[in-house]
Design a protein around this motif. Structure first.
Motif, PDB file in Angstrom:
ATOM      1  N   ASN A  78       0.825  -1.199   0.000  1.00  0.00           N
ATOM      2  CA  ASN A  78       0.000   0.000   0.000  1.00  0.00           C
ATOM      3  C   ASN A  78       0.866   1.257   0.000  1.00  0.00           C
ATOM      4  OD1 ASN A  78      -1.630   2.167   1.810  1.00  0.00           O
ATOM      5  ND2 ASN A  78      -3.093   0.879   0.708  1.00  0.00           N
ATOM      6  N   ILE A  79       1.868   1.267   0.870  1.00  0.00           N
ATOM      7  CA  ILE A  79       2.763   2.423   0.964  1.00  0.00           C
ATOM      8  C   ILE A  79       3.718   2.466  -0.222  1.00  0.00           C
ATOM      9  CG2 ILE A  79       4.530   3.549   2.369  1.00  0.00           C
ATOM     10  CD1 ILE A  79       1.715   3.694   3.530  1.00  0.00           C
ATOM     11  N   LEU A  80       4.168   1.296  -0.667  1.00  0.00           N
ATOM     12  CA  LEU A  80       5.093   1.239  -1.792  1.00  0.00           C
ATOM     13  C   LEU A  80       4.454   1.843  -3.047  1.00  0.00           C
ATOM     14  CD1 LEU A  80       7.987   0.026  -2.172  1.00  0.00           C
ATOM     15  CD2 LEU A  80       6.871  -1.942  -3.212  1.00  0.00           C
ATOM     16  N   ASP A  81       3.201   1.465  -3.307  1.00  0.00           N
ATOM     17  CA  ASP A  81       2.521   1.981  -4.490  1.00  0.00           C
ATOM     18  C   ASP A  81       2.125   3.447  -4.332  1.00  0.00           C
ATOM     19  OD1 ASP A  81       2.726  -0.420  -5.803  1.00  0.00           O
ATOM     20  OD2 ASP A  81       0.789  -1.161  -5.143  1.00  0.00           O
ATOM     21  N   ARG A  82       2.074   3.924  -3.114  1.00  0.00           N
ATOM     22  CA  ARG A  82       1.782   5.336  -2.865  1.00  0.00           C
ATOM     23  C   ARG A  82       3.032   6.191  -2.994  1.00  0.00           C
ATOM     24  NH1 ARG A  82      -0.849   6.548   2.893  1.00  0.00           N
ATOM     25  NH2 ARG A  82      -2.072   4.772   2.131  1.00  0.00           N
ATOM     26  N   ASN A  83       4.158   5.652  -2.516  1.00  0.00           N
ATOM     27  CA  ASN A  83       5.385   6.450  -2.439  1.00  0.00           C
ATOM     28  C   ASN A  83       6.322   6.268  -3.617  1.00  0.00           C
ATOM     29  OD1 ASN A  83       4.473   7.349  -0.009  1.00  0.00           O
ATOM     30  ND2 ASN A  83       6.092   6.454   1.233  1.00  0.00           N
ATOM     31  N   ASN A  84       6.024   5.304  -4.512  1.00  0.00           N
ATOM     32  CA  ASN A  84       6.939   5.152  -5.643  1.00  0.00           C
ATOM     33  C   ASN A  84       6.959   6.403  -6.522  1.00  0.00           C
ATOM     34  OD1 ASN A  84       4.428   4.805  -6.854  1.00  0.00           O
ATOM     35  ND2 ASN A  84       4.736   2.616  -7.265  1.00  0.00           N
ATOM     36  N   PHE A  85       5.945   7.242  -6.376  1.00  0.00           N
ATOM     37  CA  PHE A  85       5.916   8.513  -7.094  1.00  0.00           C
ATOM     38  C   PHE A  85       7.069   9.407  -6.670  1.00  0.00           C
ATOM     39  CE2 PHE A  85       4.201  12.836  -7.869  1.00  0.00           C
ATOM     40  CZ  PHE A  85       3.907  12.723  -9.219  1.00  0.00           C
ATOM     41  N   THR A  86       7.381   9.397  -5.345  1.00  0.00           N
ATOM     42  CA  THR A  86       8.487  10.226  -4.847  1.00  0.00           C
ATOM     43  C   THR A  86       9.830   9.697  -5.332  1.00  0.00           C
ATOM     44  OG1 THR A  86       8.737   8.980  -2.782  1.00  0.00           O
ATOM     45  CG2 THR A  86       7.124  10.739  -2.796  1.00  0.00           C
ATOM     46  N   ASN A  87       9.959   8.362  -5.408  1.00  0.00           N
ATOM     47  CA  ASN A  87      11.213   7.788  -5.907  1.00  0.00           C
ATOM     48  C   ASN A  87      11.350   7.987  -7.415  1.00  0.00           C
ATOM     49  OD1 ASN A  87      12.037   6.798  -3.362  1.00  0.00           O
ATOM     50  ND2 ASN A  87      10.741   4.991  -3.608  1.00  0.00           N
ATOM     51  N   ALA A  88      10.207   7.926  -8.125  1.00  0.00           N
ATOM     52  CA  ALA A  88      10.244   8.126  -9.575  1.00  0.00           C
ATOM     53  C   ALA A  88      10.706   9.534  -9.936  1.00  0.00           C
ATOM     54  CB  ALA A  88       8.860   7.860 -10.168  1.00  0.00           C
ATOM     55  N   ARG A  89      10.536  10.459  -9.000  1.00  0.00           N
ATOM     56  CA  ARG A  89      10.983  11.846  -9.242  1.00  0.00           C
ATOM     57  C   ARG A  89      12.478  11.887  -9.545  1.00  0.00           C
ATOM     58  NH1 ARG A  89      10.348  16.919  -4.942  1.00  0.00           N
ATOM     59  NH2 ARG A  89      10.226  18.585  -6.523  1.00  0.00           N
ATOM     60  N   LEU A  90      13.254  11.057  -8.832  1.00  0.00           N
ATOM     61  CA  LEU A  90      14.696  11.023  -9.069  1.00  0.00           C
ATOM     62  C   LEU A  90      15.045  10.248 -10.330  1.00  0.00           C
ATOM     63  CD1 LEU A  90      16.224  10.501  -5.493  1.00  0.00           C
ATOM     64  CD2 LEU A  90      15.741  12.630  -6.718  1.00  0.00           C
ATOM     65  N   SER A 149      -0.936   1.565 -13.868  1.00  0.00           N
ATOM     66  CA  SER A 149      -1.322   2.437 -14.978  1.00  0.00           C
ATOM     67  C   SER A 149      -0.546   3.750 -14.999  1.00  0.00           C
ATOM     68  CB  SER A 149      -2.829   2.722 -14.931  1.00  0.00           C
ATOM     69  OG  SER A 149      -3.151   3.547 -13.827  1.00  0.00           O
ATOM     70  N   MET A 150       0.101   4.090 -13.871  1.00  0.00           N
ATOM     71  CA  MET A 150       0.922   5.305 -13.847  1.00  0.00           C
ATOM     72  C   MET A 150       2.058   5.213 -14.863  1.00  0.00           C
ATOM     73  SD  MET A 150       1.449   8.315 -12.496  1.00  0.00           S
ATOM     74  CE  MET A 150       0.536   8.374 -10.950  1.00  0.00           C
ATOM     75  N   ALA A 151       2.459   4.001 -15.218  1.00  0.00           N
ATOM     76  CA  ALA A 151       3.535   3.830 -16.196  1.00  0.00           C
ATOM     77  C   ALA A 151       3.136   4.319 -17.574  1.00  0.00           C
ATOM     78  CB  ALA A 151       3.943   2.357 -16.272  1.00  0.00           C
ATOM     79  N   ALA A 152       1.841   4.483 -17.816  1.00  0.00           N
ATOM     80  CA  ALA A 152       1.373   4.881 -19.144  1.00  0.00           C
ATOM     81  C   ALA A 152       1.077   6.371 -19.264  1.00  0.00           C
ATOM     82  CB  ALA A 152       0.106   4.088 -19.496  1.00  0.00           C
ATOM     83  N   GLY A 218      19.462   0.495 -13.116  1.00  0.00           N
ATOM     84  CA  GLY A 218      19.774  -0.587 -14.033  1.00  0.00           C
ATOM     85  C   GLY A 218      18.762  -0.881 -15.119  1.00  0.00           C
ATOM     86  N   MET A 219      17.608  -0.182 -15.147  1.00  0.00           N
ATOM     87  CA  MET A 219      16.591  -0.541 -16.131  1.00  0.00           C
ATOM     88  C   MET A 219      16.189   0.614 -17.049  1.00  0.00           C
ATOM     89  SD  MET A 219      14.000  -3.191 -14.219  1.00  0.00           S
ATOM     90  CE  MET A 219      13.332  -3.636 -15.825  1.00  0.00           C
ATOM     91  N   ASP A 220      16.921   1.691 -17.003  1.00  0.00           N
ATOM     92  CA  ASP A 220      16.569   2.822 -17.859  1.00  0.00           C
ATOM     93  C   ASP A 220      16.754   2.444 -19.332  1.00  0.00           C
ATOM     94  OD1 ASP A 220      15.656   5.399 -18.299  1.00  0.00           O
ATOM     95  OD2 ASP A 220      17.688   6.210 -18.469  1.00  0.00           O
ATOM     96  N   GLY A 221      15.691   2.552 -20.120  1.00  0.00           N
ATOM     97  CA  GLY A 221      15.751   2.262 -21.537  1.00  0.00           C
ATOM     98  C   GLY A 221      15.501   0.814 -21.907  1.00  0.00           C
ATOM     99  N   VAL A 222      15.327  -0.068 -20.917  1.00  0.00           N
ATOM    100  CA  VAL A 222      15.039  -1.468 -21.219  1.00  0.00           C
ATOM    101  C   VAL A 222      13.699  -1.559 -21.948  1.00  0.00           C
ATOM    102  CG1 VAL A 222      14.544  -3.732 -20.236  1.00  0.00           C
ATOM    103  CG2 VAL A 222      16.373  -2.323 -19.265  1.00  0.00           C
ATOM    104  N   TRP A 228      11.718   5.068 -14.597  1.00  0.00           N
ATOM    105  CA  TRP A 228      10.670   5.391 -13.625  1.00  0.00           C
ATOM    106  C   TRP A 228       9.352   4.711 -13.999  1.00  0.00           C
ATOM    107  CZ3 TRP A 228       6.256   7.888 -15.229  1.00  0.00           C
ATOM    108  CH2 TRP A 228       6.314   8.643 -16.412  1.00  0.00           C
ATOM    109  N   ARG A 229       9.135   4.470 -15.288  1.00  0.00           N
ATOM    110  CA  ARG A 229       7.927   3.728 -15.691  1.00  0.00           C
ATOM    111  C   ARG A 229       8.046   2.253 -15.289  1.00  0.00           C
ATOM    112  NH1 ARG A 229       4.863   6.988 -19.150  1.00  0.00           N
ATOM    113  NH2 ARG A 229       6.022   8.705 -20.109  1.00  0.00           N
ATOM    114  N   TRP A 230       9.246   1.682 -15.407  1.00  0.00           N
ATOM    115  CA  TRP A 230       9.458   0.316 -14.955  1.00  0.00           C
ATOM    116  C   TRP A 230       9.171   0.173 -13.462  1.00  0.00           C
ATOM    117  CZ3 TRP A 230       9.203  -3.841 -17.517  1.00  0.00           C
ATOM    118  CH2 TRP A 230       9.696  -3.956 -18.816  1.00  0.00           C
ATOM    119  N   LEU A 231       9.469   1.214 -12.706  1.00  0.00           N
ATOM    120  CA  LEU A 231       9.232   1.180 -11.263  1.00  0.00           C
ATOM    121  C   LEU A 231       7.747   0.944 -10.969  1.00  0.00           C
ATOM    122  CD1 LEU A 231      10.743   1.532  -8.557  1.00  0.00           C
ATOM    123  CD2 LEU A 231      10.147   3.967  -8.671  1.00  0.00           C
TER     124      LEU A 231
END
Length: 510
Positions: A78-90, A149-152, A218-222, A228-231
């Protein structure tokens, strides 16, 4: 077989009470519980003291193994899917979507709009839903789907829509999990279990940074997809998979539980009712609206709301923590790695604080002391200029608020007596109104305030202090309420819990 007997408290003599013609000794060894008129089921009346003790240990162990691991995992997700937005910022989310600092803060905030809108209606449904485990499992599947769906998303407007609905589908879990815990555990067991549950939060923040470091590094461009979309894809899909496990693992309420024996089920129902002086937790027949009206009329609710609101403001840094740590001057990947150790300390600190609160039965100072530490951490973070000092201050910030959070939630449950409808309404109102603070704390850390974030640091320190003062005020209030109850029941000040074969009724924990 001898009837259930246990020694009376030291110095009290062999005082007994009668229950349907059967003499039953008071037993401090069994969580200081007592049989109340009309509550004891036939399957327990003839149990010896030793058998009841064994039954209690077996029951709690079964509950712990069946309920707690799944709730912790779901809360972590629950928290991971809420806070991955903050990590995706970097990982470049802002740059790819052409978002500025204010838009990022709005995207954080809008999730709580959906969260607040649906939280109380969700508890209305959950309080009467016959299979709460299924309800929470379906909610988990929904928030995992929305998070994926945030990846899209391709624009700021897309982000706002997805974040709003993410809050909407995440709303049922936390108050629902608390309601389930308070339907299975008695008051002295709750602080540790809530701490274990909230370990899902601290572990999520700890492992979230580590996972993000691996994905972003390690997954940028895969497959032509930004890191951040892979996240969002990886974490969201894992949540969906776990929701199917939760569907089969999460239990019902004790009265409908089929994985307990008849005597275990009877004891599970009885001990919850006994704690509330004989009020059956599930037999009141009231709707949560009736319970909500009772909660609104209880003035202690508003002090609990103030405490929780102040604490959540003190935790506002959480959704900006990678950005705060980034001001230390390290690379994005190393920054994400550095976010983990403070949360690891908070994890152990919260467990230790909650265990001690549960054993001592004390609440207020288990909030006041950690909040004082967090207040100091905020002050040091905005006044120190060297890297090591500021990083240590971040440990103090995190340790204090997370250690106190578990205790405040258990305090809500122990201060709002049964029936379940009132407790459910109180938990929902405290959690919902406290989360209103996110509507303004989402804007406390603009990029223009880097690197010290002076305004945010002062605000968080002040609210940590307010939470500590409010906790002390509630402690004083509840002590006086207990004194009134003593006088009403004919007990003198300083009397032990048992006097002349009589046991004190419900008393507030402070």
């Amino acid at each position: 077989m001898a009837p259930f007997q246990a020694p009376a408290p030291s110095g009290a003599g062999d005082q007994i009470v009668e229950k349907s013609g059967i003499e039953i000794f008071q037993d401090e060894d069994i969580a200081k519980q007592v049989f109340h008129q009309g509550v004891v089921p036939d399957s327990l009346i003839d149990k010896s003291r030793e058998e009841i003790l064994v039954l209690r240990k077996r029951l709690v162990r079964k509950i712990d193994f069946r309920l707690m691991p799944m709730l912790v995992v779901l809360f972590l997700l629950n928290i991971l899917d809420r806070n991955n937005f903050t990590n995706a910022r970097l990982g470049g989310l802002e740059d790819d979507l052409n978002m500025d600092s204010h838009q990022y803060s709005t995207a954080l905030m809008i999730m709580y709009v959906g969260y607040l809108i649906f939280q109380f209606p969700s508890n209305v449904i959950l309080s009467k839903f016959p299979r709460p485990g299924i309800y929470l499992a379906v909610a988990c599947c929904l928030w995992g789907t929305v998070s994926t769906s945030m990846a899209a998303v391709q624009s700021y407007s897309h982000v706002i829509v997805v974040r709003f609905f993410l809050g909407f589908v995440e709303a049922p879990f936390f108050p629902g999990a608390l309601l389930m815990l308070t339907s299975w555990y008695v008051r002295e067991e709750l602080p540790l279990r809530i701490a274990v549950l909230y370990a899902g939060n601290t572990l999520s923040n700890c492992f979230g940074g580590l996972i993000a470091a691996g994905v972003i590094g390690g997954m940028d461009g895969v497959a032509g997809i930004a890191s951040w979309r892979w996240l969002f894809i990886i974490e969201g899909c894992f949540t969906i998979g776990m929701s199917f496990v939760a569907y089969f693992v999460l239990p019902n309420y004790p009265a409908d539980c089929k994985w307990l024996s008849e005597e275990e089920r009877d004891y599970a129902i009885w001990r919850i009712a006994d704690e509330a002086a004989g009020v059956d937790d599930g037999a009141d027949g009231e709707s949560i609206w009736a319970g909500g009206l009772k909660a609104i009329k209880d003035p202690k609710l508003y002090m609990l709301i103030l405490i929780q609101m102040s604490l959540l403001v003190g935790m506002a840094y959480t959704y900006f923590f990678p950005s705060i740590v980034k001001t230390l001057g390290y690379s994005n990947v190393l920054t994400l790695l550095l976010t983990a150790p403070p949360y690891a300390l908070a994890f152990f600190g919260s467990l230790g604080n909650s265990i001690h609160a549960g054993k001592t039965g004390e609440r207020a100072f288990h909030i006041i002391v950690p909040l004082s530490i967090s207040c100091l951490g905020n002050i040091l973070c905005i006044t120190l200029t060297n890297t090591a000092g500021r990083y240590v201050a971040m440990f103090l910030m995190t340790f204090g608020v997370y250690s106190a959070f578990n205790v405040t939630l258990s305090w809500v449950s122990s201060t709002m007596p049964r029936p379940k409808s009132k407790r459910a309404a109180a938990l929902a109102m405290v959690n919902s109104l406290a989360n209103c603070t996110h509507l303004f704390t989402s804007y406390l850390y603009p990029n223009s305030d880097k690197p010290r974030y002076m305004t945010a640091g002062i605000t968080l320190a002040c609210f940590c202090g307010l939470c500590a003062l409010s906790s002390f005020a509630l402690r004083t209030w509840l002590r006086r309420e207990n004194q009134k109850l003593d006088r009403a029941e004919g007990f003198a000040k300083g009397d032990p819990e048992y006097v002349d074969g009589r046991r004190k009724g419900f008393r507030y924990m402070y």
